[in-house]
Design an enzyme around this catalytic site. Structure first.
Site, mmCIF file in Angstrom:
data_model
loop_
_atom_site.group_PDB
_atom_site.id
_atom_site.type_symbol
_atom_site.label_atom_id
_atom_site.label_comp_id
_atom_site.label_asym_id
_atom_site.label_seq_id
_atom_site.Cartn_x
_atom_site.Cartn_y
_atom_site.Cartn_z
ATOM 1 N N GLY A 1 -6.595 -1.877 0.694
ATOM 2 C CA GLY A 1 -7.873 -1.431 1.083
ATOM 3 C C GLY A 1 -8.785 -2.833 0.791
ATOM 4 O O GLY A 1 -8.215 -3.876 0.400
ATOM 5 N N THR B 1 0.163 3.748 2.091
ATOM 6 C CA THR B 1 0.368 4.236 3.660
ATOM 7 C C THR B 1 1.659 3.995 4.245
ATOM 8 O O THR B 1 2.568 4.284 4.967
ATOM 9 C CB THR B 1 -0.858 3.959 4.468
ATOM 10 N N ASN B 2 2.199 2.704 3.997
ATOM 11 C CA ASN B 2 3.078 1.957 4.784
ATOM 12 C C ASN B 2 4.220 1.424 3.420
ATOM 13 O O ASN B 2 4.248 0.135 3.451
ATOM 14 C CB ASN B 2 2.824 0.970 5.826
ATOM 15 N N GLU C 1 -12.884 3.978 10.544
ATOM 16 C CA GLU C 1 -11.347 3.758 10.330
ATOM 17 C C GLU C 1 -11.024 5.185 9.587
ATOM 18 O O GLU C 1 -11.441 5.295 8.452
ATOM 19 C CB GLU C 1 -10.733 2.628 9.610
ATOM 20 N N GLY D 1 -8.037 -7.315 6.699
ATOM 21 C CA GLY D 1 -9.477 -6.450 6.670
ATOM 22 C C GLY D 1 -8.689 -5.038 7.475
ATOM 23 O O GLY D 1 -7.728 -4.717 7.749
ATOM 24 N N LEU E 1 -1.416 -7.870 9.232
ATOM 25 C CA LEU E 1 -2.204 -8.707 10.525
ATOM 26 C C LEU E 1 -3.347 -9.217 10.227
ATOM 27 O O LEU E 1 -4.269 -8.633 9.736
ATOM 28 C CB LEU E 1 -2.369 -7.207 11.466
ATOM 29 N N CYS F 1 -3.104 0.458 10.381
ATOM 30 C CA CYS F 1 -4.311 -0.280 10.468
ATOM 31 C C CYS F 1 -4.692 -0.487 12.063
ATOM 32 O O CYS F 1 -5.752 -0.622 12.387
ATOM 33 C CB CYS F 1 -4.524 -1.371 9.808
ATOM 34 N N PRO G 1 0.742 -1.289 -0.077
ATOM 35 C CA PRO G 1 -0.048 -0.091 -0.159
ATOM 36 C C PRO G 1 0.879 1.364 0.026
ATOM 37 O O PRO G 1 2.000 1.309 0.403
ATOM 38 C CB PRO G 1 -0.812 -0.135 1.308
#
Length: 486
Positions: A200, A119-120, A343, A218, A422, A251, A117
């Protein structure tokens, strides 16, 4: 190249990468555990050495998060991860039971499709590459287009580490032309053994519906329950630490504070003291309008941004030192019409008051079932019976106690394995509830020797002795000597 169809170019790129990855993995299959460990250690070392560079690239390219926290993520994905996995047996015969006369042999999936992703980006690429090679696999990374350059640079460094050890560079590769069609080809191709999907919900669903074995995660929607016996100052510090880390892009970061009426005013005052800004009703309305995008989902413009910047976007004036924007919510404010119950991937928190731990239990489950089932819950308490009660009832895979949810969930401040994938278990639509490690990236071949004669299984028969006296250690040595020829 401008005249080429980008989707066709992406698909062809994937096919070439998979062919090279498959050839490289065949070479890796002949490596010993020590040789594999040497490769993974070299990858960890070079990622650690360039942790700041990669963090800086990720922030500049994506606009998400902050450099110092992405450095920490890169170190978690390299040095800390290496220390966690270095002693794992992942090659050849990994276990034997002399009494039951069983042997377990690791069988790699072959090629891992690693979806990364924005984001990371760099930390997830490092992590997926290291655990894939440690488990005897090659990996082809599908980068989020918004982080293509940072991820590509990460892969270049990892490939150089492999080359320095005389190993095939194509054990780690990255798509040069990432498109949805190319990623679909990567996931569905017969040469892909397993998919590691981080991103996502739509992408994770696509991974599970591809027909290829997949491990996906998720969304997280983590409630943090501060119970009346908690050390309030410490609990608030943990919540803010977790929520502000990389501006909320992990997340496992906290999304809500749930606390009891008897201490709620004290918790609120402590949050304000430590840099939280509680929005009034007019300001909440402005922030709710900003959180939603025109299609009703999360507005990507707020993702990974500092609280003061998000406030400015909404036309809300806050002190410049503000760490987190907080919206107090009524007990029933959960669902699609209440954006602070989502979230939010940013330093925004919902704040809920409940009568007692029983009502907190119900509210936490309601928040999790709306979004985030199977992921993570944070509990701040000194009541060990309550911890046990929550452990038995909450629909999460990780219950982190008296620690930031962000850091605890990914294994930075807890005994959980360091991971950026995770699992959310069956309730969260995931094939595992674990923090994913190299142990998830190979199958096991069981070698089982006869212990009793089949005739003794009849109801009127007596158990017999062993079928044969087997020297399992001698057999193990023989099997190991023949593995390279397999």
């Amino acid at each position: 190249m401008e005249d080429f169809d980008k989707d066709l170019l992406s698909v062809q790129d994937v096919r070439c990468l998979l062919a090279k990855a498959r050839a490289a993995q065949k070479i890796l299959a002949g490596y010993s555990q020590a040789q594999v460990n040497t490769l993974v250690k070299a990858m960890a070392d070079i990622a650690e050495q360039h942790a700041h560079e990669l963090a800086d690239r990720a922030v500049k390219e994506t606009g998400f998060g902050r450099v110092r926290d992405k450095v920490t993520k890169n170190l978690l994905a390299s040095r800390i991860l290496w220390n966690s996995i270095k002693d794992m047996k992942t090659v050849g015969i990994i276990a034997q039971d002399k009494e039951q006369q069983l042997m377990e042999v690791a069988v790699p999936f072959g090629v891992v499709a690693g979806l990364v992703p924005s984001t990371n980006p760099t930390s997830t690429a490092i992590y997926k590459a290291m655990i894939s090679v440690k488990a005897g696999n090659a990996v082809v990374i599908s980068p989020h287009p918004a982080a293509l350059n940072a991820i590509t640079r990460t892969v270049e460094l990892l490939r150089s580490a492999l080359k320095s050890q005389g190993a095939p560079e194509d054990l780690v590769s990255v798509m040069a032309y990432p498109t949805q069609e190319g990623t679909a080809e990567l996931m569905k191709h017969q040469d892909t053994g397993i998919i590691l999907a981080t991103g996502g919900s739509a992408m994770v669903r696509a991974a599970y519906s591809s027909g290829t074995p997949a491990l996906g995660v998720g969304p997280g929607n983590v409630p943090a329950f501060i119970e009346r016996t908690a050390d309030i100052k410490k609990a608030v510090r943990h919540v803010i630490t977790g929520k502000t880390f990389d501006y909320g892009t992990i997340c496992a970061s906290e999304q809500h504070v749930v606390t009891e009426h008897v201490i709620a005013d004290t918790v609120r005052a402590e949050m304000i003291e430590q840099g939280c800004y509680f929005l009034n009703q007019e300001e909440i309305s402005k922030l709710e309008a900003l959180i939603k995008n025109p299609r009703g989902g999360l507005n990507s413009k707020i993702v990974g941004k500092p609280a003061a910047a998000i406030a400015r976007m909404a036309g809300v004036e806050v002190p410049p030192f503000t760490q987190v924007l907080v919206a107090e919510q009524a007990r029933g404010n959960v669902g699609k019409d209440f954006p602070f119950s989502w979230e939010k991937l940013s330093p925004l928190l919902g704040f809920y008051r409940v009568q007692d731990a029983h009502e907190a239990c119900e509210l936490c489950m309601e928040l999790l079932h709306y979004e985030g089932a199977g992921h993570t819950l944070a509990l701040h308490t000194q009541d060990h019976l309550l911890i046990q009660e929550f452990a038995l009832k909450k629909p999460v895979s990780r219950l982190v106690v008296n620690t930031p949810a962000t850091h605890g969930g990914v294994g930075a401040t807890t005994g959980l394995p360091p991971a950026f994938t995770l699992g959310c278990g069956g309730i969260g639509g995931s094939a595992t509830s674990d923090n994913v490690t190299p142990l998830h990236l190979f199958n096991k071949r069981y070698v089982a020797f006869g212990l009793i004669e089949p005739e003794s299984l009849a109801s009127d028969s007596q158990p017999t002795t062993s079928v044969t006296d087997i020297d399992i250690e001698a057999l193990t040595r023989k099997v190991i000597s023949q593995l390279k020829g397999c």
